[in-house]
Design an enzyme around this catalytic site. Structure first.
Site, PDB file in Angstrom:
ATOM      1  N   HIS A 178      38.717  46.745  54.996  1.00 37.81           N
ATOM      2  CA  HIS A 178      37.974  46.066  53.928  1.00 37.81           C
ATOM      3  C   HIS A 178      38.878  45.292  52.966  1.00 37.81           C
ATOM      4  O   HIS A 178      38.366  44.647  52.047  1.00 37.81           O
ATOM      5  CB  HIS A 178      37.139  47.079  53.141  1.00 37.81           C
ATOM      6  CG  HIS A 178      37.968  47.981  52.278  1.00 37.81           C
ATOM      7  ND1 HIS A 178      38.695  49.035  52.784  1.00 37.81           N
ATOM      8  CD2 HIS A 178      38.194  47.967  50.950  1.00 37.81           C
ATOM      9  CE1 HIS A 178      39.333  49.631  51.799  1.00 37.81           C
ATOM     10  NE2 HIS A 178      39.054  48.998  50.674  1.00 37.81           N
TER      11      HIS A 178
ATOM     12  N   HIS B 283      39.925  42.229  48.244  1.00 37.88           N
ATOM     13  CA  HIS B 283      39.300  43.547  48.424  1.00 37.88           C
ATOM     14  C   HIS B 283      37.789  43.342  48.528  1.00 37.88           C
ATOM     15  O   HIS B 283      37.126  43.103  47.531  1.00 37.88           O
ATOM     16  CB  HIS B 283      39.651  44.439  47.235  1.00 37.88           C
ATOM     17  CG  HIS B 283      39.230  45.854  47.397  1.00 37.88           C
ATOM     18  ND1 HIS B 283      37.931  46.273  47.233  1.00 37.88           N
ATOM     19  CD2 HIS B 283      39.958  46.953  47.711  1.00 37.88           C
ATOM     20  CE1 HIS B 283      37.871  47.571  47.426  1.00 37.88           C
ATOM     21  NE2 HIS B 283      39.095  48.015  47.719  1.00 37.88           N
TER      22      HIS B 283
END
Length: 156
Positions: free
Chosen positions: A64, A79
Site C-alpha cells: 500500500h 501512502h
C-alpha cells in the site's frame, strides 16, 4: 542519507483526485507532519503513478506504500489509504520493487477502491517528503487534479 545533491524539482500528481493540505489527512501522524511535509490526495481513480523519475527505496510488504528517492536527493513516500496495512496486501497490486528506477508517470501500483470502502478504510493518500522543509514545497494546484499533472515544486 541522500544519494545525490539537492536542486529544484517539479513533481507530478501521482493519481487522479482532490488535492488538499496535508493537515486534512484523517490520520494525526500524517496530518501533523510527523513523517514529513506534503499534501493529501483523495483519489478518484485506482492507479498510482511515479511523480518523478526516481529510485524505489522501499515498498511495504502490504503493497500500500512506496518510498522513492529522486536524482536530486528528495526522499518521499506515497501512502495509499489510512490503516490500509490492515488488509495485509489484499486489494493492492504493486508493479515495482526496491532498487528499481522509474520514470515520471510510470505505473507504481493499483488498488481496489471498492474494497477500501467495504472495509470502511479511508482512501486518503498522503505524499510526504522526508527530507524537505514545508516552506521549500510549493503546491502548484489544489482541488481536482489529474494524474501526472504538475503538482509541486520542491527546492533546497
Amino acid at each position: 542519507m541522500a544519494l545525490f545533491s539537492k536542486g529544484k524539482e517539479v513533481f507530478g500528481c501521482p493519481m487522479d483526485g482532490e488535492v488538499r493540505p496535508l493537515s486534512e489527512t484523517p490520520d494525526r501522524v500524517f496530518a501533523d507532519g510527523l513523517l514529513g511535509d506534503g499534501v493529501v490526495i483523495f483519489p478518484s481513480g485506482d492507479k498510482v503513478f511515479a511523480p518523478s523519475a526516481a529510485k524505489v527505496n522501499f515498498t511495504f510488504p502490504t503493497r500500500h506504500a512506496v518510498g522513492l528517492e529522486t536524482k536530486s536527493g528528495y526522499e518521499y513516500l506515497i501512502h495509499v489509504g489510512i490503516n490500509t496495512n490492515q488488509l495485509k496486501g489484499e486489494g493492492f497490486h504493486i508493479y515495482v520493487k526496491p532498487g528499481d528506477y522509474v520514470n515520471k508517470g510510470q505505473l507504481l501500483l493499483e488498488f481496489d477502491q471498492k474494497l477500501l470502502k467495504e472495509k470502511n478504510l479511508s482512501e486518503a493518500t498522503p505524499i510526504v517528503f522526508a527530507n524537505v522543509e514545508n516552506d521549500n514545497i510549493e503546491v502548484l494546484k489544489a482541488g481536482r487534479v489529474k494524474a501526472n499533472e504538475d503538482l509541486m515544486v520542491v527546492k533546497k
